[in-house]
Scaffold this active site. Structure first.
Site, mmCIF file in Angstrom:
data_model
loop_
_atom_site.group_PDB
_atom_site.id
_atom_site.type_symbol
_atom_site.label_atom_id
_atom_site.label_comp_id
_atom_site.label_asym_id
_atom_site.label_seq_id
_atom_site.Cartn_x
_atom_site.Cartn_y
_atom_site.Cartn_z
ATOM 1 N N LYS A 49 0.834 -1.207 0.000
ATOM 2 C CA LYS A 49 0.000 0.000 0.000
ATOM 3 C C LYS A 49 0.875 1.266 0.000
ATOM 4 C CE LYS A 49 -0.518 -0.476 5.007
ATOM 5 N NZ LYS A 49 -1.362 -1.078 6.069
ATOM 6 N N ARG A 148 -11.387 -0.575 13.799
ATOM 7 C CA ARG A 148 -11.089 0.268 12.650
ATOM 8 C C ARG A 148 -11.950 -0.273 11.508
ATOM 9 N NH1 ARG A 148 -4.974 1.039 10.318
ATOM 10 N NH2 ARG A 148 -5.364 -1.106 9.714
ATOM 11 N N TYR A 270 15.376 29.570 11.037
ATOM 12 C CA TYR A 270 14.174 30.261 11.505
ATOM 13 C C TYR A 270 14.082 30.175 13.010
ATOM 14 C CZ TYR A 270 12.420 30.177 6.689
ATOM 15 O OH TYR A 270 12.252 30.348 5.357
ATOM 16 N N MET A 328 11.894 23.904 4.867
ATOM 17 C CA MET A 328 11.235 23.178 3.779
ATOM 18 C C MET A 328 12.225 22.453 2.872
ATOM 19 S SD MET A 328 8.708 24.602 0.792
ATOM 20 C CE MET A 328 7.474 25.248 1.899
#
Ligand SMILES: *Cc1c(COP(=O)(O)O)cnc(C)c1O
Length: 389
Positions: A49, A148, A270, A328
């Protein structure tokens, strides 16, 4: 049959990419063989998957087929179609079930086997799971504690009685899923097994399947007829807290694009994380857009108040810590311990691989190997080695 073309390809060539990803298909095949041995007398399928856990469904499927795997699980009908285009002969189960009457047609056309999880799935396949006069094979998922997907054991019991009369379904597999298999001592494991076995007795014509990677290592009665390993194929530790018997499949590396000297008292990245000593910093061209999670940022970053240290890389024989916030497209590593001039622009720092075990990298970012792999992103130059693909 039109196949949506968003499967992973090899990505950009290395001179255009900030990082490179190496997938060792012979290690993947070795892992499949080990899991097959551990599964015996059950057969081992393979779970592919989410684009084979982010590694590329095509090369992974071809390598596993060459290693002798014939039965596969994916999550979505989309993935079933992608896999069918690679492996025309494979048996393909789709875990998330049927969405609609239209998807039932796609299942029939591509010979996908739906895992029926709910009354809605049962009704759709009873009505639309036919070729001429023959009901097509399906799997039945019974929920034994995960809450689930899956029918309740009571519903599975009444289904067994109904189906003995009507023959509306051809369930070739009865399956359930363990919630705590990676914690072998958890009492839910045995409870789920007992609940599963009670239902399993009502489907004597079906094979049974209960184990994911971790479940295989519970062994014994847990194994049933078919196991469903995913993460261990790709090199993740099947059971936490003990040695990992799997071979390393994935190596992710990031390119050094600048080396800077930062003085004590200056700040980095940052949010201006303070630097406490004169440091040599390698600026590398991989960031959270490549699945190098921001939560792996360096020590002293506010978001790390719960866990003191961030992720590390490995370069020229040394572990080197992430410095400041992961951004990023860029991550900073503190390479002071290597001494001056130890690295050159264009060298690579290992992010995940033989020296940086994936489970350790995941833990440093507060997550699991599954999430690291499935977030790897599209910007790596991908190289598949050790296979025929
Ligand atoms: C994802 C999944 C697996 C594979 O689990 P791993 O822990 O990766 O081995 C097996 N069965 C089901 C139902 C799953 O959703």
């Amino acid at each position: 049959m039109p196949v949506p073309s968003n499967t992973t390809d090899n990505g950009p060539p290395s001179h255009l990419a900030g990082g490179r990803l190496t997938v060792d298909l012979s290690a993947l095949a070795a892992n499949y063989r080990l899991l097959s041995q551990r599964s015996a007398p059950a057969q081992a399928a393979a779970v592919l998957k989410a684009d084979a856990y982010g590694l590329g469904i095509k090369p992974v499927a071809s390598a596993l087929w060459a290693a002798g795997c014939r039965r596969f699980f994916v999550a979505l009908p989309l993935e079933g179609l992608q896999l069918r285009s690679v492996l025309p002969q494979a048996e393909i189960f789709v875990l998330t079930g049927l969405f609609s009457v239209e998807s039932a047609a796609a299942y029939r056309e591509a010979r996908l086997i739906p895992v029926l999880n709910s009354q809605s799935d049962l009704s759709i396949w009873e009505a639309h799971g036919w070729d001429d006069e023959r009901s097509r094979p399906c799997a039945i998922h019974v929920d034994t504690g995960m809450n689930r997907l899956g029918l309740t054991p009571e519903r599975a019991r009444s289904l067994a009685e109904e189906n003995a009369l009507t023959g509306a379904l051809t369930p070739i597999l009865l399956m359930s899923h363990l919630a705590c298999a990676d914690a072998p001592d958890h009492s839910l494991n045995r409870q789920q097994l007992e609940s599963f076995q009670a239902v399993r007795a009502l489907f004597p014509q079906s094979e049974s399947s209960l184990c994911n990677s971790a479940g295989i290592f519970l062994g014994g009665d847990f194994l049933g007829d078919l196991t469903r390993p995913g993460i261990a194929l790709y090199g993740g530790a099947p059971v936490s807290g003990i040695g990992n018997p799997m071979q390393v499949v994935v190596t992710a590396e990031t390119r050094i694009v600048q080396v800077r000297h930062v003085r004590a008292g200056q700040t980095v990245s940052y949010g201006a994380a303070p630097v406490v000593r004169d440091s040599v910093v390698a600026v590398c061209a991989t960031g959270y857009a490549d699945g190098y999670h921001r939560s792996g940022s360096g020590g002293g970053v506010p978001l790390r108040s719960a866990v003191p240290n961030g992720a590390q890389g490995f370069v020229h024989g040394h572990r080197v810590p992430v410095l400041g916030r992961v951004t990023m497209d860029l991550t900073l590593f503190d390479i002071t311990s290597l001494g001056p001039n130890a690295v050159a622009i264009g060298d690579y720092i290992e992010l995940i691989g033989p020296n940086m075990p994936i489970d350790e990298v995941a833990e440093a970012a507060g997550t699991i190997a599954y999430e690291l792999l499935t977030s790897l992103g599209r910007r790596y130059c991908r190289e598949y080695v050790g296979g025929t693909v």
